[in-house]
Design a protein around this motif. Structure first.
Motif, mmCIF file in Angstrom:
data_model
loop_
_atom_site.group_PDB
_atom_site.id
_atom_site.type_symbol
_atom_site.label_atom_id
_atom_site.label_comp_id
_atom_site.label_asym_id
_atom_site.label_seq_id
_atom_site.Cartn_x
_atom_site.Cartn_y
_atom_site.Cartn_z
ATOM 1 N N ILE A 69 0.860 -1.178 0.000
ATOM 2 C CA ILE A 69 0.000 0.000 0.000
ATOM 3 C C ILE A 69 0.897 1.230 0.000
ATOM 4 C CG2 ILE A 69 -1.740 1.288 1.295
ATOM 5 C CD1 ILE A 69 -2.554 -1.438 2.559
ATOM 6 N N ILE A 70 0.602 2.190 -0.874
ATOM 7 C CA ILE A 70 1.401 3.409 -0.959
ATOM 8 C C ILE A 70 0.534 4.617 -0.630
ATOM 9 C CG2 ILE A 70 2.968 2.398 -2.663
ATOM 10 C CD1 ILE A 70 1.519 3.988 -4.823
ATOM 11 N N PRO A 71 1.145 5.742 -0.253
ATOM 12 C CA PRO A 71 0.366 6.930 0.120
ATOM 13 C C PRO A 71 -0.472 7.465 -1.038
ATOM 14 C CG PRO A 71 2.637 7.127 0.856
ATOM 15 C CD PRO A 71 2.589 5.942 -0.047
ATOM 16 N N GLN A 72 -1.644 7.968 -0.711
ATOM 17 C CA GLN A 72 -2.502 8.609 -1.695
ATOM 18 C C GLN A 72 -1.870 9.951 -2.129
ATOM 19 O OE1 GLN A 72 -5.465 7.203 -2.939
ATOM 20 N NE2 GLN A 72 -4.696 5.417 -1.807
ATOM 21 N N ILE A 73 -2.301 10.453 -3.270
ATOM 22 C CA ILE A 73 -1.761 11.695 -3.815
ATOM 23 C C ILE A 73 -1.878 12.833 -2.804
ATOM 24 C CG2 ILE A 73 -1.992 13.442 -5.616
ATOM 25 C CD1 ILE A 73 -0.767 10.847 -6.590
ATOM 26 N N GLU A 74 -3.009 12.902 -2.103
ATOM 27 C CA GLU A 74 -3.230 13.973 -1.138
ATOM 28 C C GLU A 74 -2.181 13.943 -0.031
ATOM 29 O OE1 GLU A 74 -5.489 11.812 -2.137
ATOM 30 O OE2 GLU A 74 -6.803 13.067 -3.368
ATOM 31 N N GLU A 75 -1.848 12.743 0.452
ATOM 32 C CA GLU A 75 -0.842 12.629 1.513
ATOM 33 C C GLU A 75 0.542 12.984 0.985
ATOM 34 O OE1 GLU A 75 0.883 9.527 4.907
ATOM 35 O OE2 GLU A 75 -0.581 8.809 3.426
ATOM 36 N N GLN A 76 0.829 12.585 -0.248
ATOM 37 C CA GLN A 76 2.124 12.910 -0.835
ATOM 38 C C GLN A 76 2.313 14.417 -0.975
ATOM 39 O OE1 GLN A 76 3.337 10.646 -4.304
ATOM 40 N NE2 GLN A 76 2.010 8.953 -3.754
ATOM 41 N N LYS A 77 1.238 15.115 -1.342
ATOM 42 C CA LYS A 77 1.318 16.568 -1.474
ATOM 43 C C LYS A 77 1.521 17.226 -0.109
ATOM 44 C CE LYS A 77 -1.485 17.038 -5.684
ATOM 45 N NZ LYS A 77 -2.768 17.546 -6.250
ATOM 46 N N ALA A 78 0.840 16.720 0.904
ATOM 47 C CA ALA A 78 0.934 17.295 2.242
ATOM 48 C C ALA A 78 2.259 16.964 2.914
ATOM 49 C CB ALA A 78 -0.229 16.805 3.102
ATOM 50 N N ASN A 79 2.821 15.808 2.583
ATOM 51 C CA ASN A 79 4.054 15.343 3.229
ATOM 52 C C ASN A 79 4.948 14.681 2.185
ATOM 53 O OD1 ASN A 79 6.022 14.438 4.980
ATOM 54 N ND2 ASN A 79 4.808 12.707 5.737
ATOM 55 N N PRO A 80 5.732 15.467 1.450
ATOM 56 C CA PRO A 80 6.560 14.915 0.367
ATOM 57 C C PRO A 80 7.496 13.796 0.806
ATOM 58 C CG PRO A 80 6.503 17.308 0.240
ATOM 59 C CD PRO A 80 5.847 16.931 1.533
ATOM 60 N N ARG A 81 7.889 13.775 2.084
ATOM 61 C CA ARG A 81 8.803 12.739 2.563
ATOM 62 C C ARG A 81 8.173 11.343 2.571
ATOM 63 N NH1 ARG A 81 11.795 15.767 7.735
ATOM 64 N NH2 ARG A 81 13.191 17.054 6.466
ATOM 65 N N CYS A 82 6.858 11.286 2.399
ATOM 66 C CA CYS A 82 6.176 9.986 2.456
ATOM 67 C C CYS A 82 6.135 9.279 1.108
ATOM 68 C CB CYS A 82 4.752 10.149 2.987
ATOM 69 S SG CYS A 82 3.562 10.704 1.746
ATOM 70 N N ARG A 83 6.622 9.929 0.046
ATOM 71 C CA ARG A 83 6.405 9.422 -1.305
ATOM 72 C C ARG A 83 6.938 8.016 -1.529
ATOM 73 N NH1 ARG A 83 8.093 15.047 -4.373
ATOM 74 N NH2 ARG A 83 6.120 16.155 -4.005
ATOM 75 N N SER A 84 8.016 7.664 -0.872
ATOM 76 C CA SER A 84 8.614 6.339 -1.091
ATOM 77 C C SER A 84 8.086 5.280 -0.125
ATOM 78 C CB SER A 84 10.138 6.420 -0.970
ATOM 79 O OG SER A 84 10.508 6.863 0.334
ATOM 80 N N ALA A 85 7.155 5.657 0.755
ATOM 81 C CA ALA A 85 6.671 4.726 1.778
ATOM 82 C C ALA A 85 5.842 3.585 1.186
ATOM 83 C CB ALA A 85 5.841 5.478 2.810
ATOM 84 N N LYS A 86 6.019 2.394 1.749
ATOM 85 C CA LYS A 86 5.244 1.216 1.355
ATOM 86 C C LYS A 86 4.832 0.447 2.608
ATOM 87 C CE LYS A 86 7.483 0.540 -3.146
ATOM 88 N NZ LYS A 86 8.275 -0.399 -3.999
ATOM 89 N N LEU A 87 3.558 0.124 2.677
ATOM 90 C CA LEU A 87 3.016 -0.619 3.815
ATOM 91 C C LEU A 87 2.668 -2.036 3.401
ATOM 92 C CD1 LEU A 87 1.660 -0.996 6.639
ATOM 93 C CD2 LEU A 87 -0.400 0.059 5.650
ATOM 94 N N ARG A 88 3.166 -2.999 4.153
ATOM 95 C CA ARG A 88 2.798 -4.399 3.950
ATOM 96 C C ARG A 88 2.194 -4.948 5.245
ATOM 97 N NH1 ARG A 88 4.762 -6.692 -0.800
ATOM 98 N NH2 ARG A 88 6.366 -5.460 -1.877
ATOM 99 N N LEU A 89 1.170 -5.773 5.094
ATOM 100 C CA LEU A 89 0.454 -6.347 6.230
ATOM 101 C C LEU A 89 0.420 -7.865 6.130
ATOM 102 C CD1 LEU A 89 -2.548 -3.877 5.986
ATOM 103 C CD2 LEU A 89 -0.970 -3.940 7.932
ATOM 104 N N ALA A 90 0.482 -8.521 7.267
ATOM 105 C CA ALA A 90 0.355 -9.971 7.325
ATOM 106 C C ALA A 90 -0.372 -10.342 8.616
ATOM 107 C CB ALA A 90 1.722 -10.658 7.260
ATOM 108 N N GLN A 91 -0.968 -11.535 8.620
ATOM 109 C CA GLN A 91 -1.756 -11.990 9.768
ATOM 110 C C GLN A 91 -1.229 -13.317 10.272
ATOM 111 O OE1 GLN A 91 -5.958 -12.601 8.954
ATOM 112 N NE2 GLN A 91 -6.477 -11.896 11.008
ATOM 113 N N LYS A 92 -1.216 -13.471 11.602
ATOM 114 C CA LYS A 92 -0.793 -14.742 12.166
ATOM 115 C C LYS A 92 -1.866 -15.801 11.933
ATOM 116 C CE LYS A 92 1.238 -16.905 16.238
ATOM 117 N NZ LYS A 92 1.722 -16.717 17.618
ATOM 118 N N LYS A 93 -1.455 -16.942 11.420
ATOM 119 C CA LYS A 93 -2.379 -18.013 11.127
ATOM 120 C C LYS A 93 -3.033 -18.538 12.391
ATOM 121 C CE LYS A 93 0.403 -19.515 7.147
ATOM 122 N NZ LYS A 93 1.272 -20.589 6.617
ATOM 123 N N SER A 94 -4.277 -18.923 12.272
ATOM 124 C CA SER A 94 -5.009 -19.466 13.425
ATOM 125 C C SER A 94 -4.564 -20.877 13.737
ATOM 126 C CB SER A 94 -6.499 -19.453 13.143
ATOM 127 O OG SER A 94 -6.950 -18.139 12.872
#
Length: 292
Positions: A267-292
């Protein structure tokens, strides 16, 4: 420890909405913020429900001190703070409903010149996140062999002129300040590269910071340990800022026996967030869940 008011909270947390949504916060719940920074993500987690606790970790003692002030209303009943490397953390049997880590250097670290993370102002070649450790960027620059420096710049900064830069540094050292080093790097590369969109010292400074703080080795250790700290169905979310980190997170999630990947693509920042905070442009979010 005194905290300067003008710098304590001057940090915008990246991908906050996406991270909080991805965590699927439940109350009661206990969450681990493995890179506390200035407490922005922790504050959002604590505010998401009545019976929620957070344990926060940071290498930077100044960050710990700043968060104690910022989140005083939660400390110490709902917020526990631990100074150290997240790779060394021992939860002592505590399990968490969610774990987060924002791997970026915080704005106060970049903006306070004396920390030596930035070449925009003259400062000592420091770059230590934990200022109790002895190794600094100056030690590496002034004492490593030319071949070793070139390897560091290429491996951790993906710098294509690594050999030329290393050769020039060895010829001109010792270096004591950030601007001295940045100027030497700039003089080592072709003029077209020197005046490009990215300052020619950017990748070398990234490489030095990574090595000084053992960032990639610590991340690999953390990714192996952290899933064991989650409750069944618990979620881990990690925000990275360059390809080396993202690659480690991607494979760490995919190859861990306890985890099921949630985000096939980051997941990457939306255009609005990039404009408000240019330092976030290279950010990437990854999520994982522990198996039951």
């Amino acid at each position: 420890m005194q905290v300067q008011n003008n710098n304590s909270f001057n940090h915008i947390s990246v991908l906050s909405n996406e991270l909080i949504t991805g965590l699927n916060i439940s109350s009661p719940g206990h969450y681990l913020d493995a890179t506390l920074g200035r407490g922005g993500h922790s504050e959002l987690i604590l505010a998401a429900g009545e019976d929620i606790k957070v344990t926060g970790i940071d290498l930077d003692q100044e960050a710990i001190a700043a968060v104690k002030i910022r989140l005083a209303q939660y400390f110490p009943e709902k917020l526990t703070l631990w100074h150290g490397n997240f790779a060394d953390y021992q939860p002592q049997g505590q399990l968490f409903e969610g774990i987060i880590a924002d791997l970026g250097v915080s704005s106060p670290q970049f903006d306070v010149a004396e920390r030596g993370f930035s070449f925009r102002a003259t400062a000592p070649l420091d770059m230590r996140m934990d200022r109790t450790q002895s190794l600094t960027a100056a030690d590496i620059i002034n004492y490593e062999k030319e071949v070793s420096l070139a390897d560091i710049f290429y491996k951790y900064g993906e710098e294509r002129f690594s050999r030329r830069i290393a050769r020039n540094i060895v010829q001109k050292r010792p270096f004591y300040t950030t601007t001295e080093l940045a100027n030497a790097i700039a003089s080592s590369v072709p003029s077209k590269y020197r005046y490009g969109k990215i300052h020619p010292a950017t990748r070398v400074f990234q490489a030095l910071r990574i090595v000084v703080n053992q960032e990639l080795e610590s991340l690999e250790t953390f990714l192996e340990k952290a899933p064991h700290w989650l409750t069944s169905g618990g979620i881990i979310g990690i925000i990275s800022f360059h390809s080396l980190e993202d690659r480690i997170v991607k494979h760490g999630f995919r190859n861990h026996d306890l985890l099921e990947v949630i985000t096939k693509k980051p997941i990457i920042p939306q255009i609005e967030e990039q404009k408000a905070n240019p330092r976030c442009r290279s950010a990437k979010l990854r999520l994982a869940q522990k198996k039951s």
